[in-house]
Scaffold this active site. Structure first.
Site, mmCIF file in Angstrom:
data_model
loop_
_atom_site.group_PDB
_atom_site.id
_atom_site.type_symbol
_atom_site.label_atom_id
_atom_site.label_comp_id
_atom_site.label_asym_id
_atom_site.label_seq_id
_atom_site.Cartn_x
_atom_site.Cartn_y
_atom_site.Cartn_z
ATOM 1 N N TYR A 140 -2.331 -0.410 10.164
ATOM 2 C CA TYR A 140 -2.328 -0.881 8.768
ATOM 3 C C TYR A 140 -0.994 -0.537 8.107
ATOM 4 O O TYR A 140 -0.355 -1.372 7.474
ATOM 5 C CB TYR A 140 -3.493 -0.224 8.027
ATOM 6 C CG TYR A 140 -3.579 -0.552 6.559
ATOM 7 C CD1 TYR A 140 -3.914 -1.827 6.129
ATOM 8 C CD2 TYR A 140 -3.335 0.426 5.595
ATOM 9 C CE1 TYR A 140 -4.000 -2.127 4.776
ATOM 10 C CE2 TYR A 140 -3.422 0.141 4.243
ATOM 11 C CZ TYR A 140 -3.752 -1.141 3.838
ATOM 12 O OH TYR A 140 -3.837 -1.439 2.504
ATOM 13 N N SER B 29 0.837 -1.190 0.000
ATOM 14 C CA SER B 29 0.000 0.000 0.000
ATOM 15 C C SER B 29 0.874 1.243 0.000
ATOM 16 O O SER B 29 2.048 1.187 0.363
ATOM 17 C CB SER B 29 -0.876 -0.004 1.256
ATOM 18 O OG SER B 29 -1.566 1.221 1.389
#
Ligand SMILES: NC(=O)c1ccc[n+]([C@@H]2O[C@H](COP(=O)([O-])OP(=O)(O)OC[C@H]3O[C@@H](n4cnc5c(N)ncnc54)[C@H](OP(=O)(O)O)[C@@H]3O)[C@@H](O)[C@H]2O)c1
Length: 248
Positions: A145, A132
């Protein structure tokens, strides 16, 4: 080049990016084992593509190690993942911290550990890691995350050094915003609010875009290893939370 690779495991296959990758690989003649927790969506994907379903919770790392080690896979796409609620770290629940680390980081390590010895022995393999923009680039309210995705990047960076000469390739794909259901937890499972906020004003990538990038790396000749792909919508500045308005 893809004819060299005959079998794949795709995690997080039931929807979004993983489903797009599964469709693309099945169309290219690769036998795909599609992994996610059991669901109708996974069953529908089997009916549509002819892939084989494997119902597995990536957070159960012992089971991931045991069950994926029985699959001879030329390709592993580590894609399954979860997001916490969008909130400062001090407000996160204990369970969602554990779940993110277990699924995104430990699940990826377990899946890779399960399939890598076979790839090394066969001198044939391609590992993919869907990470990501949260990870290399800082953003508020996504700390856990981001930590899991940064951990995966560090893991792949080290792994590449170990794999030199093994003929096993490793590609990290770090997408910007992709139009999927991924952020629904961050919006309290209100998918309409999520869509309006994230995709209403700005163009995002589609799962197909990410799949196309992945398939491009897979189809490179064997002597070429695409190490990392960072891909965003043209309207999202690389790494940033800066988005242009949708064009008229
Ligand atoms: N969407 C974005 O903007 C974006 C941006 C950058 C990176 N990514 C990354 O892209 C990857 C795929 O996300 P997506 O956008 O396609 O999201 P998605 O549509 O929500 O898909 C997530 C997939 O992960 C699976 N999954 C979740 N928890 C699991 C568990 N415990 N065990 C097994 N499978 C599990 C889900 O299957 P079940 O729920 O059916 O088990 C589903 O197939 C993730 O790693 C995410 O971090 C997404």
């Amino acid at each position: 080049m893809i004819s060299v690779y005959k079998s794949a495991i795709v995690t997080g296959a039931s929807r979004g990016i993983g489903a797009a990758v599964t469709r693309a690989m099945c169309s290219a003649g690769v036998a795909v084992t599609a992994v996610s927790r059991g669901s109708k969506a996974l069953d529908d994907l089997v009916a549509e593509t002819g892939c084989t379903a494997l119902a597995l919770d990536l957070g159960n790392t012992d089971e991931v190690l045991d069950r994926l080690a029985t699959v001879d896979a030329d390709i592993l796409v580590n894609n399954g993942g979860v997001m916490t609620q969008s909130a400062p770290f001090a407000q996160l629940e204990r369970d969602e911290i554990h779940q993110s680390v277990d699924v995104n980081l430990k699940g990826t390590l377990a899946a890779t550990r399960a399939v890598l010895p076979g790839m090394i022995q066969r001198q044939r393999g391609h590992l993919f890691f869907v990470t990501s923009m949260f990870g290399p680039y800082a953003a508020p309210n996504a700390s856990v995350y981001a930590a899991t995705k940064a951990g995966v990047r560090a893991f792949v960076n080290c792994l590449r050094l170990e794999l030199a000469g093994s003929r096993v390739r490793a590609t990290e794909i770090a997408p910007g915003r992709v139009e999927t259901e991924f952020f629904s937890a961050a919006f309290g499972n209100d998918k309409d609010a999520m869509a309006a906020t994230l995709f209403g004003k700005h163009r995002a990538l589609t799962p197909q875009d990410v799949s196309d990038a992945l398939m491009g790396a897979l189809q490179m000749p064997e002597h070429a290893d695409v190490n990392r792909i960072e891909i965003t919508s043209t309207d999202q500045a690389l790494g940033g939370m800066i988005y242009a308005e949708k064009p008229e």
